[in-house]
Design a protein around this motif. Sequence first.
Motif, short mmCIF file in Angstrom:
data_model
loop_
_atom_site.label_atom_id
_atom_site.label_comp_id
_atom_site.label_asym_id
_atom_site.label_seq_id
_atom_site.Cartn_x
_atom_site.Cartn_y
_atom_site.Cartn_z
N ALA A 87 0.84 -1.20 0.00
CA ALA A 87 0.00 0.00 0.00
C ALA A 87 0.87 1.24 0.00
N THR A 88 1.95 1.19 0.77
CA THR A 88 2.94 2.27 0.83
C THR A 88 4.31 1.58 0.94
N PRO A 89 5.40 2.36 0.93
CA PRO A 89 6.72 1.70 1.01
C PRO A 89 6.95 0.91 2.30
N THR A 90 6.10 1.12 3.30
CA THR A 90 6.31 0.46 4.58
C THR A 90 5.14 -0.41 5.02
N LEU A 91 3.96 -0.18 4.45
CA LEU A 91 2.74 -0.80 4.97
C LEU A 91 2.08 -1.73 3.96
N TRP A 92 1.64 -2.85 4.47
CA TRP A 92 0.87 -3.81 3.71
C TRP A 92 -0.55 -3.74 4.27
N ALA A 93 -1.53 -3.69 3.38
CA ALA A 93 -2.93 -3.61 3.82
C ALA A 93 -3.74 -4.52 2.93
N ALA A 94 -4.63 -5.28 3.53
CA ALA A 94 -5.37 -6.27 2.75
C ALA A 94 -6.76 -6.47 3.31
N ILE A 95 -7.63 -6.96 2.47
CA ILE A 95 -8.90 -7.49 2.94
C ILE A 95 -8.72 -9.00 3.11
N GLN A 96 -9.08 -9.49 4.30
CA GLN A 96 -9.02 -10.94 4.52
C GLN A 96 -10.44 -11.47 4.63
N TYR A 97 -10.65 -12.65 4.10
CA TYR A 97 -12.00 -13.22 3.99
C TYR A 97 -11.97 -14.66 4.47
N LEU A 98 -12.87 -14.99 5.38
CA LEU A 98 -12.95 -16.35 5.90
C LEU A 98 -14.39 -16.85 5.73
N GLY A 99 -14.53 -17.96 5.01
CA GLY A 99 -15.86 -18.49 4.72
C GLY A 99 -16.48 -19.16 5.95
N PRO A 100 -17.75 -19.54 5.83
CA PRO A 100 -18.44 -20.20 6.93
C PRO A 100 -17.65 -21.42 7.42
N THR A 279 -10.87 19.42 7.83
CA THR A 279 -9.59 19.55 8.54
C THR A 279 -8.65 20.46 7.76
N GLU A 280 -7.74 21.08 8.49
CA GLU A 280 -6.70 21.89 7.85
C GLU A 280 -5.80 21.01 6.98
N PRO A 281 -5.45 21.47 5.79
CA PRO A 281 -4.49 20.68 5.00
C PRO A 281 -3.17 20.55 5.77
N SER A 282 -2.60 19.37 5.76
CA SER A 282 -1.35 19.15 6.47
C SER A 282 -0.59 18.02 5.80
N ARG A 283 0.68 17.90 6.14
CA ARG A 283 1.46 16.77 5.61
C ARG A 283 2.51 16.37 6.61
N ILE A 284 2.87 15.13 6.53
CA ILE A 284 3.86 14.56 7.44
C ILE A 284 4.86 13.75 6.64
N VAL A 285 6.04 13.46 7.24
CA VAL A 285 6.84 12.37 6.68
C VAL A 285 6.27 11.08 7.25
N GLY A 286 6.17 10.11 6.38
CA GLY A 286 5.50 8.87 6.75
C GLY A 286 4.22 8.73 5.94
N SER A 287 3.75 7.51 5.81
CA SER A 287 2.58 7.24 4.98
C SER A 287 1.48 6.60 5.81
N PRO A 317 0.47 9.13 0.74
CA PRO A 317 1.93 8.96 0.72
C PRO A 317 2.63 10.02 1.58
N SER A 318 3.89 9.77 1.84
CA SER A 318 4.70 10.70 2.61
C SER A 318 4.68 12.08 1.98
N TRP A 319 4.54 13.08 2.83
CA TRP A 319 4.65 14.49 2.46
C TRP A 319 3.57 14.96 1.48
N CYS A 320 2.55 14.14 1.29
CA CYS A 320 1.41 14.51 0.45
C CYS A 320 0.46 15.36 1.27
N GLU A 321 0.08 16.50 0.72
CA GLU A 321 -0.86 17.35 1.45
C GLU A 321 -2.22 16.66 1.51
N PHE A 322 -2.81 16.71 2.69
CA PHE A 322 -3.99 15.90 2.96
C PHE A 322 -5.00 16.69 3.76
#
Lengths: 360, 360, 360, 360
Positions: A87-100, A279-287, A317-322
Amino acid sequence: MTTTEQEQAALDQLYRDFGAHHLIPLWTARDDLMPLTPQPAAVPHVWRWSDLYPLAQRSGDLVPVGRGGERRAIALANPGLPGLPYATPTLWAAIQYLGPRETAPSHHHTQTAFRFVIDGEGVWTNVEGDPVAMRRGDLLLTPSWAFHEHQNVTDHPMAWIDGLDIPLVHQLDAGFFEFGPDKLTVTETPDRSRNERLWGHPGLRPIGAQDQPSSPLMAYRWAHTDAALTAQLELADEGHPTALGPGHAGVRYSNPTTGGDALVTIRTEFHRLRAGVRTEPSRIVGSAVWQVFEGEATVALGEQRFPVEKGDLFVVPSWCEFSLEAGTQVDLFRFSDEPVYDALGFTGLARQAAGRQENR
Amino acid sequence: MTTTEQEQAALDQLYRDFGAHHLIPLWTARDDLMPLTPQPAAVPHVWRWSDLYPLAQRSGDLVPVGRGGERRAIALANPGLPGLPYATPTLWAAIQYLGPRETAPSHHHTQTAFRFVIDGEGVWTNVEGDPVAMRRGDLLLTPSWAFHEHQNVTDHPMAWIDGLDIPLVHQLDAGFFEFGPDKLTVTETPDRSRNERLWGHPGLRPIGAQDQPSSPLMAYRWAHTDAALTAQLELADEGHPTALGPGHAGVRYSNPTTGGDALVTIRTEFHRLRAGVRTEPSRIVGSAVWQVFEGEATVALGEQRFPVEKGDLFVVPSWCEFSLEAGTQVDLFRFSDEPVYDALGFTGLARQAAGRQENR
Amino acid sequence: MTTTEQEQAALDQLYRDFGAHHLIPLWTARDDLMPLTPQPAAVPHVWRWSDLYPLAQRSGDLVPVGRGGERRAIALANPGLPGLPYATPTLWAAIQYLGPRETAPSHHHTQTAFRFVIDGEGVWTNVEGDPVAMRRGDLLLTPSWAFHEHQNVTDHPMAWIDGLDIPLVHQLDAGFFEFGPDKLTVTETPDRSRNERLWGHPGLRPIGAQDQPSSPLMAYRWAHTDAALTAQLELADEGHPTALGPGHAGVRYSNPTTGGDALVTIRTEFHRLRAGVRTEPSRIVGSAVWQVFEGEATVALGEQRFPVEKGDLFVVPSWCEFSLEAGTQVDLFRFSDEPVYDALGFTGLARQAAGRQENR
Amino acid sequence: MTTTEQEQAALDQLYRDFGAHHLIPLWTARDDLMPLTPQPAAVPHVWRWSDLYPLAQRSGDLVPVGRGGERRAIALANPGLPGLPYATPTLWAAIQYLGPRETAPSHHHTQTAFRFVIDGEGVWTNVEGDPVAMRRGDLLLTPSWAFHEHQNVTDHPMAWIDGLDIPLVHQLDAGFFEFGPDKLTVTETPDRSRNERLWGHPGLRPIGAQDQPSSPLMAYRWAHTDAALTAQLELADEGHPTALGPGHAGVRYSNPTTGGDALVTIRTEFHRLRAGVRTEPSRIVGSAVWQVFEGEATVALGEQRFPVEKGDLFVVPSWCEFSLEAGTQVDLFRFSDEPVYDALGFTGLARQAAGRQENR
């Protein structure tokens, strides 16, 4: 050859010799390697729950859960990081699904993990033998190197979000993984896990318990999160100043033995915005990765604006205004890699560097 | 004079000259100054609630609360520390009594304080303008330099226990004190204080809140303490190992921003022992004060044994061997100066020194 | 009896009953217990080297060094703390004197100790078997629980200053003491101790060495201290701003494994003032002992002013306003209990409290 | 179509739909993403000084130093990380070359940097206006965001090694960079820099100096390093146990304000092995770069063995088994990314995970 031609030939030969000796000069690469401000390859992107969930369902029909693959989890792959399930250079994000009635086998790994439940219930995740119910709005932790397995005890499927620091650990070549028993080790389905019974009391810790890098409380229940957000908004209504400004409440999931982030490498938070709040637009280092839990909002990421609704996930993403603008009252779960930046002093450095540039 | 007489005369003159120059030799005092193990002047002692409460009542009739005296608080004076209103060399402990409709005026000080409620309700303590209800079984904090005042809004009196680090701060000449307004600054009597609404959610902290040396959660309610103790005992019943051993549960009141003690200089804990349970004799550097909250027990302090019951307070001096035996199921509140010893490295040193002596 | 007489009688009886039950009310003692600002019992005082050294010499003639008394050390007894051999409520300071060829037997204790050498040489202190030469201007550490013994290998006596945290450890009932062998365990007299050879290299630490609460470097040589002070003054001369202001240089002896104070409970420093320089009056919570190493100065302590010269020792009680004026260039050794106040958060509290009072 | 064909078609369609929605399933990638133990892409490799230096010389003739390219630095490009100028996934290492009378312009960046001098002298690096001589065996720091420029004041060229955390900062999108003045800002060439005069005294810190994340001592001189190594070997000769074993001495460059690593993200060390000494094979999470400073050795990296001599650089990837055998007495400089792993808890995790696997 003219002098210039000779020089160019010499230079060409020099670069060929660099290559032959596994060398790359700085002067041809400085701008890419060391940009004036972060220039992430990862891009802002929105994944729609209306796309994700049906694909997870189809996977449920077609793909078994078992040894090797281990989990029916489908990862967000940032379009700016082609071929990588990141998802980002440091983070993995997924949908996990478990059947009945399905189970997912036991394993453990040094990668840090959590689950966040957007909807449903009926699955227990057994963490080091402690069965933890998973229900709507809950955050469930799986700290590094804790054995874990899942079982669905119902006749309906269940899906949730997994977050891990897989890309970070992979980049740092620090991952260890081990398979556990193939068969489910625990089948109890208690309402409250043992870790909650021991640690889920505000401001109270068991005497004799040592500090731990990850939170020993591994289930953060929706009722508590909801109550905390409600109280924050009410305090603001009563005229008390709050950190996030009027109409915006937020909690950080924390480790009761240190007061720090619940997980060592991943920050986890929950936000609530009243309808109409921006919210006020802001940015950080880090994703960061966000998921809308309830309600509708518009998210601004750099120059782009995206409408988002329940279940949608987006990446900052890092340093992206949000910034966020709430259409209805909106609840959002958020996770980020900020603890990594804090631990390495990068957060403060970025503030210092950005401050300098803004003060010109 | 013989040589010996001459020497003695010279020695006498030497000691007189020491005195005249404000000097004291080590060789006459080493044994007292630096004993082989701690030799506290403070002694084990029990104060009976059946003595304390009537004396507090009589004070209520005879002594007003007001500027100067500030509080109708009656301190435990350790018989081993004659003339000093100190429970131990570091801790001040008192019963405080507020009559019907009475108030105690606002002040603040660098000394750290808490209140523990053995019985009753109806008083609010306003801490930095935040009204905090005081009820049976609650622990209420007044961190250093926080303005505080009390009001009894009922027609009955109320008494509770105050604990402060007055002796420590006095010995270290580190105390500052300032009077606030004479009139009550806040009259609201909400069921829940603002600090609880913001901080009283397990494992959740408001985004944007800084770490604080003392807990920002300033009310620890009995319902939570009781639930945590009940859960610990049940976990042990189910076969899970616990730190304090079978039939003994205990919680430490902690600062959610650091995971450490709720107060910087005072440790606060609550213990529950099942009927018939007896703790292993043990000793620590540092002193403690206990109050029986409910039930009956026998406490062994060095060679002495004391029966104790509801409301009784007792002191455990430094390095005094201590154990408890529960007659009925018994609940006890405990506070100690251990954070001071931890901060100065004395806890580890004592363990090292004692281990060496025991291993002979 | 009139009502008033009856009330007074009741009150008298109440106070008698308090006494009988080992209770002391706050309202009669609040002002002493919790003053508006620190009101130390310890007073400013100067001990003259011209008094101390001859008394130590006479002790050398009359008092043997041996088991029990352990050391020929004569402690400064603050006139404000009658009967106690304490320079301040937390610090013990003494002149120690060892005659020609004398030895002092081995022992260890949890109290922290150092030696500072005002003059002379010829004694080695063996710390955990590591022989450490003691020479003019050196600071030598004896951390908690380290065995130590002294030997004078010359035909002349030697005297130096001992500093310990005896009063603090005594007040906290945290002291352990153990006798070592009666005979000298080490007789080598190397120029450099092993701890210096391992740790005495600026900014370099041995790989594999763990952090330690007290400095593993246990000898701070005068040549280094002098060079550091000289450099600081020169840097200021060249126009670079320095922390202590023009004409005033200062170093803190530090623990290379943590960067903190060399000793856990005692701060040790060395100051140099150019002739004519006067420091700004200031005060701190915590107490200090100074010794003039070289030169002449006037010290202002509260309302009092004292001329001081080589070898003189003076005490600065907590919160006492203090300044120095250098008559000649003056070098001073200083030690204080500030690490205790820092560890307990009292330093910051005092700054906050004092700031409030000054801003009125 | 048969059922199997239909299923395969459905599966193919599912994977196509994953791709279209920027999703990648875990079950096809788990083994690569989460290997049982670290499987670094980076490989062990040796770069020969006899190749590097002539290529740097040729660059000196052909490539100017100036704005944009900034430095005449040629980076080691790990053969396992094709196209990337990275020695390891986190570390950038280069030879930098400055011709007679040349200067390199001022800039600063959040990336952390150091220089290590294998040979020569005559260049001063000005760090925040403080001119720092660079000479054989010295380690010179350029902490994050410190402006720096270089000047060669001699008529001969000079080369040295640069180490930076460029790959880490790039991966984390945390880099900021800013150009300084084009012209040299400082031309003084003092023998000792101001930071050394202030901080280069063993165990002494200037009073009033705050703790800093990177070492305020920015020049570690060869004479000190050499003396420390010599002393360690002598102590072992005298029979005192040392951490690295007989015949092996090592120092870590440290931050005197914290005792930790001199730089936040890069560990720097110097090792000396007596002729014939062989280190035990070991492995760590984290990667390292070594340079032979003097002497000859054989390095074993996994299954491979390489002879190395003065100036040669080699890379040890994460979890690669590593040992050294000294042919002659050999001196080696080493740097690694271990502080990153320590800060994130990965060092302890790896030890735990590896221990488990080894104990089977």
